[in-house]
Write a protein that holds these residues in place. Structure first.
Motif, PDB file in Angstrom:
ATOM      1  N   ARG A  20       0.844  -1.190   0.000  1.00 20.75           N
ATOM      2  CA  ARG A  20       0.000   0.000   0.000  1.00 20.75           C
ATOM      3  C   ARG A  20       0.882   1.243   0.000  1.00 20.75           C
ATOM      4  O   ARG A  20       1.996   1.222   0.517  1.00 20.75           O
ATOM      5  CB  ARG A  20      -0.928   0.004   1.214  1.00 20.75           C
ATOM      6  N   HIS A  24      -3.437   5.809   0.614  1.00 24.32           N
ATOM      7  CA  HIS A  24      -4.277   5.837  -0.587  1.00 24.32           C
ATOM      8  C   HIS A  24      -4.888   4.465  -0.855  1.00 24.32           C
ATOM      9  O   HIS A  24      -4.198   3.450  -0.790  1.00 24.32           O
ATOM     10  CB  HIS A  24      -3.445   6.258  -1.796  1.00 24.32           C
ATOM     11  N   ARG A  25      -6.159   4.448  -1.170  1.00 24.11           N
ATOM     12  CA  ARG A  25      -6.786   3.217  -1.663  1.00 24.11           C
ATOM     13  C   ARG A  25      -6.399   2.982  -3.115  1.00 24.11           C
ATOM     14  O   ARG A  25      -6.271   1.843  -3.565  1.00 24.11           O
ATOM     15  CB  ARG A  25      -8.310   3.300  -1.545  1.00 24.11           C
ATOM     16  N   GLU A  26      -6.255   4.078  -3.873  1.00 24.87           N
ATOM     17  CA  GLU A  26      -5.905   4.007  -5.296  1.00 24.87           C
ATOM     18  C   GLU A  26      -4.795   5.029  -5.531  1.00 24.87           C
ATOM     19  O   GLU A  26      -5.058   6.225  -5.607  1.00 24.87           O
ATOM     20  CB  GLU A  26      -7.129   4.327  -6.153  1.00 24.87           C
ATOM     21  N   LEU A  28      -3.225   6.737  -7.656  1.00 21.31           N
ATOM     22  CA  LEU A  28      -3.132   7.397  -8.947  1.00 21.31           C
ATOM     23  C   LEU A  28      -3.198   8.897  -8.725  1.00 21.31           C
ATOM     24  O   LEU A  28      -4.153   9.407  -8.115  1.00 21.31           O
ATOM     25  CB  LEU A  28      -4.280   6.947  -9.853  1.00 21.31           C
ATOM     26  N   THR A 117       2.238  -3.245  -7.062  1.00 19.39           N
ATOM     27  CA  THR A 117       1.395  -2.061  -6.915  1.00 19.39           C
ATOM     28  C   THR A 117       1.940  -0.997  -7.842  1.00 19.39           C
ATOM     29  O   THR A 117       3.132  -0.667  -7.777  1.00 19.39           O
ATOM     30  CB  THR A 117       1.399  -1.543  -5.474  1.00 19.39           C
ATOM     31  N   HIS A 205      -7.477  11.289 -13.333  1.00 23.94           N
ATOM     32  CA  HIS A 205      -8.268  10.201 -13.909  1.00 23.94           C
ATOM     33  C   HIS A 205      -7.519   9.590 -15.084  1.00 23.94           C
ATOM     34  O   HIS A 205      -6.986  10.313 -15.943  1.00 23.94           O
ATOM     35  CB  HIS A 205      -9.624  10.716 -14.397  1.00 23.94           C
ATOM     36  N   PRO A 325      -9.701   9.207  -0.118  1.00 15.06           N
ATOM     37  CA  PRO A 325     -10.552   8.870  -1.263  1.00 15.06           C
ATOM     38  C   PRO A 325     -11.615   9.922  -1.508  1.00 15.06           C
ATOM     39  O   PRO A 325     -11.939  10.722  -0.629  1.00 15.06           O
ATOM     40  CB  PRO A 325     -11.169   7.533  -0.850  1.00 15.06           C
TER      41      PRO A 325
END
Length: 886
Positions: A20, A24-26, A28, A117, A205, A325
């Motif tokens: 991880r 952050h969960r994602e 990006l 990851t 995005h 998030p």
């Protein structure tokens, strides 16, 4: 990639999850140049422990490998697996890295590398931004809600060989982007609410799959949101942050030949009036589908009748990547009943007080208008809108006349269980048939936090109480921790979050979200150290302006960072917030003066004590200055602990000495020689006991006994407000009165936690009696049915009833200490820690207490059963049986 040495085929080795990145969960578009890494070890041989690790980073075709010191030279470093320092050179803007981790045990055998990851940096330098905010050139009155939003568009070309496309987007107001007629991402209410002049978040995005070789189009919906929409009480204030509504974005295209193109927002975009006629956070959204322009966000659309755009002021230095998030729709609920009110109104009951919006699917003649009005409760068979105060809380949709139309508001949200539907055209069976067919559904939205804590017991009412706390947290963590989600307020009260932060950290991973909110708190803190009542700050009236320091609310600057450190093991949040925390304590030190008693100024005290009159919620049984001095001592002690963790020896000694002085002054001023408090009320005793302000064991025992006596004298009904409620259960159970704590928890008469449950509550209320015993709504002006503060007891349910608590920061050491009582025959809790899932369950059988506890790999634990010696536990599953205490 460099790989660890291969192990013998017959040797069991650990298995590591994908690492991880920060919180952050994602990962990006992250904003950290040197993000810390964490990993969980999901399986390993019995008795295995990590002694070394290797982080492999692939970036730009090269690999960076970082291995901890050999166990003989530094075993402590080798055991780290949570928030480990980034290896190698820092990230630059747009950098992409693939990270894997391998670990080694004492036997010298390496694991296989973890799954990868992939992380990607956002735009880390102001110079990266070439876009300018753009909005419509409409002439409009900036001081009204009737300001029609705009839609914006631009066409552009994509050549062959596209390998990557990123859209970096934010807004003054709210935005939703589309590319080639398809929505970008699933975020809603973006970019959320921050102190925009200092910190405007942008989102990153991946839009590669939305683009085509040749002609393309990008468009954006805009809304007022918090930036310029109505905020605050009694009609509120508009244009708090600015009067423009604009979109700021740049689309970056990367090609196989190494070329990069940028499509920024600039003067070349076009604008038109939106089919959204008006939109507001409090009031809802009006949408006229007849004004829609099909295909407007696709290439080839004729925008010759559209207007140009106006470029707005740009300050790239304020643009920041998110730390947590975004807000998203996470669940859908269908109505459980369709009611008919005495007036003939048609009302949907969703069976759950929730936060979100209603999506409708409808057919009917063009010009037909459907109105959805929301409320949390019914009174006399109709929706009760009085608790909403000046919030309209209604959505209005005018049909275009298409065979089937589907619509959901974009830039608003509501807190509701009931929805009154008027103007529904329907078919032969009308609204009844359409509801049965799923034509109206509630879309639940909140910050998309990862769930981490679960609880269950043998008492269904207790389980429902816990679910109510979860639902209240979900409904009030909408980009920031708000106080209520339905009325004309919905702001980030610091005191509410301060008392609820331990429970929030148990139920969900709030580390990233609250770290970001604390940065706003520090920004809003006055130069003298005053912490606002709410963050971000908005204009207010009466007692909230000008800002004044207040205990329990201002102490969010010290106690929330410490909670995040205790629950998530993050020293970084202490480092980031230490100056803010220190300045708050220094301010209170000046206000208290040599007496060390903070006994002057405006205070809210034990807010919403049930004995306080509806018109004065601060008029509690506990002296508000007793509360203030107790929190002064608590925060001084906390800053001393923060300094100790950070290695600031001088500051640690100074604030520890200050805390001792304040504690001594408190005891001298408020504690009598027999242990009685000057305010003979539960909150006073709970503060003194839980904050360690009574040091003499005899006096402490007397104070705890008096607290238990007060609870019994009140027939176990609640007698505490926002300050005392999170503390009273622990004050009882930790000082020899567990039975009384259970009596308090399980009481069903008003006021009590289970009174709300038996009244049909599906969330936690603001007032203990928001709904009176006769079924009518409390006449007070502050009567929310969704307010998490009084749900802070859920953390005690996890730690004491089930018996699962952290015993070292980040759950590196876990404490299993179940304390059965209250007639419960079983209880259980589980928690997703930074090291992996831990759990404990117990049940009573035949005079015995049977316990099962699970320790994740990388952590240790202590098992503390009633009447038994404490036992150290290694990773794995452990089962024990002990005599049930009388």
């Amino acid at each position: 990639m460099s790989r660890p040495p291969a192990d013998r085929a017959d040797r069991a080795v650990p298995v590591v999850e994908a690492p991880r990145v920060e919180h952050h969960r994602e990962p990006l578009g992250i904003g950290e140049r040197a993000p810390r890494l964490s990993w969980r070890i999901v399986s390993a041989p019995e008795g295995w422990r990590q002694t070394a690790y290797r982080v492999n980073v692939e970036r730009d075709g090269a690999t960076t490998s970082h291995e901890s010191q050999d166990p003989d030279q530094g075993t402590e470093q080798g055991a780290d697996q949570v928030l480990v320092a980034w290896p190698g050179r820092p990230l630059g803007s747009r950098d992409v890295a693939v990270v894997r981790v391998a670990v080694r045990g004492a036997d010298g055998a390496w694991s296989a590398p973890s799954p990868p990851t992939t992380l990607e940096a956002g735009l880390l330098d102001p110079a990266d931004w070439v876009a300018r905010p753009v909005g419509a050139t409409l002439n409009e009155n900036p001081n009204t809600d009737d300001r029609r939003p705009s839609i914006l568009r631009k066409e552009f070309e994509v050549r062959a060989g596209l390998v990557r496309a990123r859209l970096y987007a934010t807004a003054h107001g709210l935005q939703e982007a589309e590319i080639n007629g398809r929505r970008v991402g699933a975020d809603t209410l973006a970019p959320g609410w921050t102190v925009y002049g200092e910190r405007l978040r942008y989102a990153t995005h991946d839009v590669t799959e939305l683009l085509e070789t040749g002609a393309n189009a990008i468009g954006a919906w805009l809304g007022d949101g918090w930036y310029r929409g109505r905020l605050g009480w009694r009609g509120g204030f508009r244009n708090v942050y600015g009067d423009d509504q604009s979109f700021l974005a740049q689309l970056e295209l990367v090609y196989a030949d190494g070329g990069r193109e940028v499509v920024p927002t600039d003067w070349s975009w076009r604008s038109a009036p939106s089919p959204i006629l008006r939109s507001g956070i409090y009031d809802g959204e009006d949408h006229d589908a007849r004004a829609e322009q099909p295909g407007w966000s696709r290439a080839g659309f004729d925008d010759s009748a559209w207007d140009g755009v106006q470029e707005r002021r740009r300050d790239p230095a304020t643009l920041v990547a998110p730390t947590g998030p975004p807000v998203r729709v996470t669940q859908e609920l269908r109505p459980v009943r369709l009611l008919t009110g005495p007036s003939g109104s048609r009302i949907l009951d969703f069976g759950q007080n929730l936060v979100g919006r209603v999506r409708m699917r409808v057919s009917g003649p063009a010009g037909t208008t459907v109105t959805l009005r929301t409320a949390e409760v019914l009174q006399d068979g109709e929706i009760c809108t009085r608790p909403l105060r000046a919030a309209r809380s209604a959505d209005i949709y005018t049909l275009a006349g298409r065979p089937v139309e589907e619509w959901e508001p974009r830039f608003t949200y509501h807190g509701f269980r009931y929805v009154e539907v008027s103007g529904w055209p329907g078919g032969p069976g009308g609204l009844d048939d359409d509801v049965a067919a799923g034509a109206l559904v509630a879309r639940v939205l909140h910050t998309d936090l990862e769930r981490t804590g679960w609880f269950t017991s043998s008492d269904p009412l207790l389980n429902r109480l816990h679910e109510n706390v979860v639902w209240s947290m979900r409904g009030n963590f909408v980009d920031l921790p708000t106080d209520c989600p339905q009325r004309d307020e919905r702001i980030g009260w610091t005191g509410d979050l301060q008392v609820f932060a331990p429970t929030a950290s148990t139920l969900f991973d709030v580390s990233g979200m609250l770290s970001g909110w604390l940065r706003d708190l520090a920004v809003e803190q006055l130069p003298d150290g005053t912490v606002p009542w709410f963050v971000p700050v908005i204009p207010a009236v009466d007692k909230w302006t000008p800002m004044r320091p207040g205990a329990a609310w201002g102490d969010a600057a010290t106690l929330v960072p410490w909670t995040l450190y205790e629950r998530f093991g993050d020293e970084g949040v202490l480092r980031a917030q230490f100056d803010s925390a220190r300045r708050w304590v220094d301010l209170v030190d000046r206000l208290a003066g040599p007496s060390r008693l903070w006994d002057t100024g405006f205070q809210l005290g034990d807010w919403l004590d049930p004995a306080a009159p509806p018109e004065d919620p601060a008029d509690a049984r506990t002296d508000r200055y007793l509360v203030a001095t107790a929190y002064f001592a608590r925060s001084a002690r906390t800053v001393a602990r923060m300094a100790e963790v950070l290695g600031l020896d001088a500051e640690h000694a100074s604030y520890a000495a200050l805390a001792d002085e304040v504690a001594a002054a408190f005891e001298g001023a408020y504690v009598a020689g027999d242990g009685r408090m000057s305010s003979d009320a539960p909150t006073a005793y709970a503060l003194a006991l839980r904050f360690g302000l009574i040091t003499d064991p005899v006096l402490r025992e007397a104070a705890a006994s008096r607290l238990a006596e007060l609870v019994r004298q009140a027939d176990n009904r609640i007698a505490t407000g926002f300050v005392g409620t999170p503390l009273v259960s622990d004050a009882l159970s930790a000082d020899g009165h567990l039975d009384t704590a259970y009596d308090l928890l399980l009481e069903r008469d008003c006021p009590s936690w289970l009174y709300q449950v038996e009244q049909g509550a599906t969330t936690v209320w603001e007032r203990w009696d928001s709904l009176l015993p006769d079924g009518t709504v409390n006449p007070g002006q502050m009567t929310s049915f969704n307010h998490y503060a009084l749900g802070a007891v859920a953390d005690w349910m996890h730690r004491v009833v089930a018996g699962l608590a952290p015993d070292a920061p980040g759950y590196r050491r876990i404490r299993f200490a179940p304390r059965p009582g209250g007639g419960l025959t079983h209880a259980a809790a589980r928690h997703l820690t930074p090291y992996g899932e831990t759990s404990v369950s117990w049940r009573t059988e035949g005079g015995e207490l049977r316990v099962e506890a699970v320790v994740p790999i990388g952590a240790t634990a202590v098992l503390d059963l009633p009447g038994a010696a404490a036992e150290e536990l290694a990773p794995g599953t452990h089962r024990r049986t002990a005599p049930l205490p009388p």
